[in-house]
Design a protein around this motif. Structure first.
Motif, PDB file in Angstrom:
ATOM      1  N   LYS A 118      84.028 -10.638  86.674  1.00  0.00           N
ATOM      2  CA  LYS A 118      83.045 -11.492  86.961  1.00  0.00           C
ATOM      3  C   LYS A 118      83.006 -11.843  88.483  1.00  0.00           C
ATOM      4  N   ALA A 123      78.377 -13.436  88.088  1.00  0.00           N
ATOM      5  CA  ALA A 123      77.761 -12.390  87.797  1.00  0.00           C
ATOM      6  C   ALA A 123      78.845 -11.126  87.173  1.00  0.00           C
ATOM      7  N   TRP A 134      78.544  -1.005  87.630  1.00  0.00           N
ATOM      8  CA  TRP A 134      77.073  -1.603  87.628  1.00  0.00           C
ATOM      9  C   TRP A 134      77.392  -3.288  87.703  1.00  0.00           C
ATOM     10  N   LYS A 135      76.572  -3.808  88.355  1.00  0.00           N
ATOM     11  CA  LYS A 135      76.611  -5.253  88.641  1.00  0.00           C
ATOM     12  C   LYS A 135      75.607  -6.123  88.222  1.00  0.00           C
ATOM     13  N   GLN A 136      75.472  -7.141  87.548  1.00  0.00           N
ATOM     14  CA  GLN A 136      74.361  -7.895  87.256  1.00  0.00           C
ATOM     15  C   GLN A 136      73.663  -8.460  88.253  1.00  0.00           C
ATOM     16  N   ASN A 137      72.334  -8.397  87.990  1.00  0.00           N
ATOM     17  CA  ASN A 137      71.406  -8.800  89.184  1.00  0.00           C
ATOM     18  C   ASN A 137      70.769 -10.153  88.625  1.00  0.00           C
ATOM     19  N   ASP A 138      70.555 -10.636  87.570  1.00  0.00           N
ATOM     20  CA  ASP A 138      70.165 -11.940  87.146  1.00  0.00           C
ATOM     21  C   ASP A 138      71.202 -12.915  86.821  1.00  0.00           C
ATOM     22  N   THR A 170      69.033  -8.747  76.911  1.00  0.00           N
ATOM     23  CA  THR A 170      69.155  -7.569  78.119  1.00  0.00           C
ATOM     24  C   THR A 170      69.642  -8.528  79.401  1.00  0.00           C
ATOM     25  N   ILE A 171      70.120  -7.558  80.246  1.00  0.00           N
ATOM     26  CA  ILE A 171      70.264  -8.460  81.527  1.00  0.00           C
ATOM     27  C   ILE A 171      69.778  -7.225  82.479  1.00  0.00           C
ATOM     28  N   ARG A 172      69.514  -7.720  83.449  1.00  0.00           N
ATOM     29  CA  ARG A 172      69.059  -6.750  84.735  1.00  0.00           C
ATOM     30  C   ARG A 172      70.600  -6.349  85.558  1.00  0.00           C
ATOM     31  N   VAL A 173      70.559  -4.996  85.866  1.00  0.00           N
ATOM     32  CA  VAL A 173      71.814  -4.690  86.478  1.00  0.00           C
ATOM     33  C   VAL A 173      71.437  -3.553  87.943  1.00  0.00           C
TER      34      VAL A 173
END
Length: 177
Positions: A118, A123, A134-138, A170-173
């Motif tokens: 994290k 994130a 990959w990294k979380q956007n939201d 789901t999450i945006r990445v």
């Protein structure tokens, strides 16, 4: 000498062709009906595309060397230009990257999570077994464990979502590596 005559002829033909295109553009622009004007511009575009295709076929690259050419003097003989060596990446390697490929065939990619970290804002930063990061956007909460299989799927407007088959969340990445 022959090369300079061919070049001069090509320049003369292209300037005459562009003058004709300019005149046709002016004629199309003077039409008052929108539909007729659009049809005129479309027809002009098709003729320009056709002429560009014939010019590309007529003009072939010629390699100029320091040694004088003696053997073959026919205008049809040309020496092909050296081809650039391009290393192609697999579709899996390009998935999610900022590559401007014309057509990517993968819509959904399954990967195994290698590490979960994290950032200071909470994130997720996910590393996968294939080397992608990959990294979380939201800002949604999403729990993942090392060794879990997840999918990354194309979403709207060039974004990507990460999820698992066992959950309906789901999450945006965004791919960073």
């Amino acid at each position: 000498m022959r090369l300079s005559w061919i070049t001069a002829a090509a320049i003369l033909i292209s300037t005459q062709a562009s003058a004709g295109v300019e005149q046709e553009l002016l004629a199309c622009a003077q039409k008052s009906d929108k539909l007729e004007r659009l049809i005129c511009f479309d027809a002009l575009t098709e003729t320009v595309k056709a002429s560009q295709g014939s010019k590309a076929a007529a003009v072939t690259p010629v390699a100029v060397s320091a040694a004088p050419a003696v053997a073959n003097t026919s205008p049809a003989s040309t020496v092909p230009a050296p081809q650039a060596v391009v290393q192609s990446k697999s579709a899996e390697d390009e998935f999610g990257g900022n590559f401007k490929a014309e057509e990517q065939t993968i819509e959904k990619l399954y990967m195994e999570v290698a590490s979960v970290k994290k950032d200071p804002y909470g994130a997720l930063k996910l590393s996968f077994s294939n080397g992608q990061v990959w990294k979380q956007n939201d800002s949604r909460r999403f729990k993942l464990k090392v060794g879990e299989t997840v999918y990354i799927e194309k979403a709207a407007l060039g974004s990507y979502i990460l999820g698992t088959d066992s959950r309906n969340a789901t999450i945006r990445v965004k791919r960073i590596k």
